[in-house]
Design an enzyme around this catalytic site. Structure first.
Site, mmCIF file in Angstrom:
data_model
loop_
_atom_site.group_PDB
_atom_site.id
_atom_site.type_symbol
_atom_site.label_atom_id
_atom_site.label_comp_id
_atom_site.label_asym_id
_atom_site.label_seq_id
_atom_site.Cartn_x
_atom_site.Cartn_y
_atom_site.Cartn_z
ATOM 1 N N ARG A 3 0.842 -1.213 0.000
ATOM 2 C CA ARG A 3 0.000 0.000 0.000
ATOM 3 C C ARG A 3 0.869 1.252 0.000
ATOM 4 O O ARG A 3 0.557 2.247 -0.676
ATOM 5 C CB ARG A 3 -0.930 -0.032 1.220
ATOM 6 C CG ARG A 3 -1.875 1.159 1.333
ATOM 7 C CD ARG A 3 -2.926 0.925 2.416
ATOM 8 N NE ARG A 3 -3.652 2.135 2.694
ATOM 9 C CZ ARG A 3 -3.619 2.786 3.860
ATOM 10 N NH1 ARG A 3 -2.896 2.296 4.859
ATOM 11 N NH2 ARG A 3 -4.305 3.890 4.040
ATOM 12 N N HIS A 7 0.625 4.092 -2.871
ATOM 13 C CA HIS A 7 0.186 5.448 -2.556
ATOM 14 C C HIS A 7 1.263 6.486 -2.832
ATOM 15 O O HIS A 7 0.947 7.648 -3.097
ATOM 16 C CB HIS A 7 -0.295 5.522 -1.101
ATOM 17 C CG HIS A 7 -1.660 4.958 -0.906
ATOM 18 N ND1 HIS A 7 -2.569 5.471 0.006
ATOM 19 C CD2 HIS A 7 -2.285 3.924 -1.514
ATOM 20 C CE1 HIS A 7 -3.689 4.778 -0.065
ATOM 21 N NE2 HIS A 7 -3.537 3.820 -0.975
ATOM 22 N N THR A 123 -5.593 -8.744 -2.514
ATOM 23 C CA THR A 123 -5.473 -10.105 -2.000
ATOM 24 C C THR A 123 -4.601 -10.121 -0.751
ATOM 25 O O THR A 123 -4.694 -11.029 0.067
ATOM 26 C CB THR A 123 -4.871 -11.041 -3.074
ATOM 27 O OG1 THR A 123 -4.876 -12.367 -2.592
ATOM 28 C CG2 THR A 123 -3.447 -10.639 -3.411
ATOM 29 N N TRP A 138 -10.083 -9.039 2.421
ATOM 30 C CA TRP A 138 -10.784 -9.272 1.160
ATOM 31 C C TRP A 138 -10.819 -10.756 0.809
ATOM 32 O O TRP A 138 -11.650 -11.176 0.020
ATOM 33 C CB TRP A 138 -10.101 -8.497 0.023
ATOM 34 C CG TRP A 138 -10.343 -7.037 0.050
ATOM 35 C CD1 TRP A 138 -11.368 -6.359 -0.578
ATOM 36 C CD2 TRP A 138 -9.566 -6.034 0.718
ATOM 37 N NE1 TRP A 138 -11.263 -5.009 -0.328
ATOM 38 C CE2 TRP A 138 -10.165 -4.787 0.467
ATOM 39 C CE3 TRP A 138 -8.418 -6.080 1.494
ATOM 40 C CZ2 TRP A 138 -9.660 -3.590 0.959
ATOM 41 C CZ3 TRP A 138 -7.902 -4.891 2.000
ATOM 42 C CH2 TRP A 138 -8.518 -3.660 1.740
ATOM 43 N N THR A 139 -9.876 -11.521 1.364
ATOM 44 C CA THR A 139 -9.792 -12.946 1.055
ATOM 45 C C THR A 139 -9.628 -13.747 2.347
ATOM 46 O O THR A 139 -9.365 -13.181 3.410
ATOM 47 C CB THR A 139 -8.593 -13.249 0.130
ATOM 48 O OG1 THR A 139 -7.369 -13.051 0.856
ATOM 49 C CG2 THR A 139 -8.607 -12.337 -1.095
ATOM 50 N N ASP A 146 -2.389 -14.162 -4.410
ATOM 51 C CA ASP A 146 -2.941 -15.060 -5.417
ATOM 52 C C ASP A 146 -4.123 -14.368 -6.093
ATOM 53 O O ASP A 146 -4.305 -13.161 -5.947
ATOM 54 C CB ASP A 146 -3.345 -16.396 -4.791
ATOM 55 C CG ASP A 146 -4.340 -16.236 -3.639
ATOM 56 O OD1 ASP A 146 -5.018 -15.185 -3.576
ATOM 57 O OD2 ASP A 146 -4.440 -17.151 -2.808
#
Length: 251
Positions: A3, A7, A123, A138-139, A146
């Site tokens: 991130r 950013h 992911t 999110w996963t 992946d």
């Protein structure tokens, strides 16, 4: 780390040739931008590497950290300084729609395919309410790189998993959706396209030098970065095991 790399690079404006991956995200004024909440943690970790290798620029350090984060979590191998910060508002907002995403990424000279491929980076990690206003992973395995982000998108609502408005728009917009379907079916295609898009993002505003063998110093910096990221991932893994799962109420 990923991130942070995004950013720092994501403020690039192809028209004005300003912003981009120049290390300026460490400046207090830019770090206080709403989209950058929580990134001081990653910046402080990078400071330990910077102290050991002062000759590396912050711009290179942050992008290298993002590349290493992808590589050590089983993602694809990605080829691999300014004090003037851009104004706030150049980064995507999670609560917006497809038109917003396109305005942000087109400004950087990126395409619909880049938007979807880079979104697959979710992911890794999870949302934190105090930083982004959203909570949850999110996963089911947020420490592995992946194609499961796209698989989960096509499933629709999944108990305990996060889907923000900018996630859902990838499924609802026809041009975005075709890439989501492709990457959900073919992880190799996702890895290939992600590596290209990540490299393109990390080099915005710069003319990359001719490629050559990595120096001993570069190899050593990568070792330190891998160690720092592994320690961070181990810490996040423990938190992920102990924290209660959040079920978004507005999916």
């Amino acid at each position: 780390m990923l991130r942070l790399a995004w950013h720092d690079a994501g403020t690039y404006d192809a028209k004005t040739k300003s912003g981009g991956p120049n290390g300026s995200i460490r400046n207090e004024v830019e770090l206080k931008h709403a989209a950058n909440n929580g990134l001081k943690i990653a910046i402080d970790l990078c400071e330990e590497i910077k102290a050991k290798h002062p000759t590396i620029s912050y711009a290179d350090l942050y992008q290298l950290a993002g590349v290493v984060a992808v590589e050590v979590t089983a993602g694809p191998v990605i080829d691999f300084d300014s004090v003037v910060s851009p104004e706030e508002g150049r980064l995507p907002e999670a609560s917006k729609d497809a038109a917003h995403l396109r305005s942000i990424f087109y400004r950087m000279g990126l395409s619909d395919q880049d938007i979807v491929a880079l979104s697959g980076g979710r992911t890794l990690g999870r949302g934190h309410r105090e930083r982004s206003g959203f909570e949850g992973p999110w996963t089911t395995d947020p420490l592995k790189f992946d194609n499961s982000y796209f698989v989960e998108l096509l499933k629709g609502h999944s108990e305990g998993l996060l889907k923000m408005p900018t996630d859902l728009t990838l499924v609802h917009d026809p041009q975005f959706r075709k890439y989501v379907i492709c990457y959900a079916k073919d992880e190799e295609a996702f890895f290939k396209d992600y590596a290209v898009s990540h490299k393109r993002l990390s080099e915005l505003g710069f003319t990359p030098p001719s490629s050559g063998p990595r120096t001993a110093s570069q190899k050593m910096m990568k070792v330190f970065l891998i160690a720092a990221i592994v320690v961070t991932l181990s810490y996040l893994f423990q938190i992920n095991r102990t924290e209660p799962q959040f079920t978004p109420s507005t999916l």
